[in-house]
Design a protein around this motif. Sequence first.
Motif: not given
Length: 157
Positions: A71-94
């Motif tokens: 849902q977050m990614i779809r929302t970002m696509y709605g604002r002009g983001a594209t799959r090809e340019h997305l940079v993803l970073k994760a934290a937590g999961c401890g």
Amino acid sequence: MEIVVNISDMKVTNRARDVLVTHALGSCLGLAAYDPVAGVAGLIHCLLPLSRDGKVPAKNPFMYVNTGIPQMIRTMYGRGATREHLVLKAAGCGRMMHISNQFDTGASNIAALKKLLQVNEMRLSAEDVGGTIPRTMRLFADTGRILISSCGRSWEL
């Protein structure tokens, strides 16, 4: 302007002056997404890995990795983001309080994320996951820079 992303919450912005921040990433997953071309940034704080049967919960899809992140990614696509340019970073999961049992929520959260990314042929650019420390994660919308802080220390991701 600092915008707080609470537990089981998500925010997306295309305002360069914004900083998205989430606190208390223990076993929860924080995922930052940034499109440098479109100038769109998103941050989600997921509590649990999977909603039942993969269905989007009516009350809060952001609680779960498998429903909130799409849902977050779809929302970002709605604002002009594209799959090809997305940079993803994760934290937590401890693993908080050194608890080791079949209910290792942190390990389940990162596993759910990696499976979701694999199915969608996407990958993480960086991660700071596991361990036993709580983390605060900041995403600077002007550059996509991620700053992690915990126990009086800060580092970039």
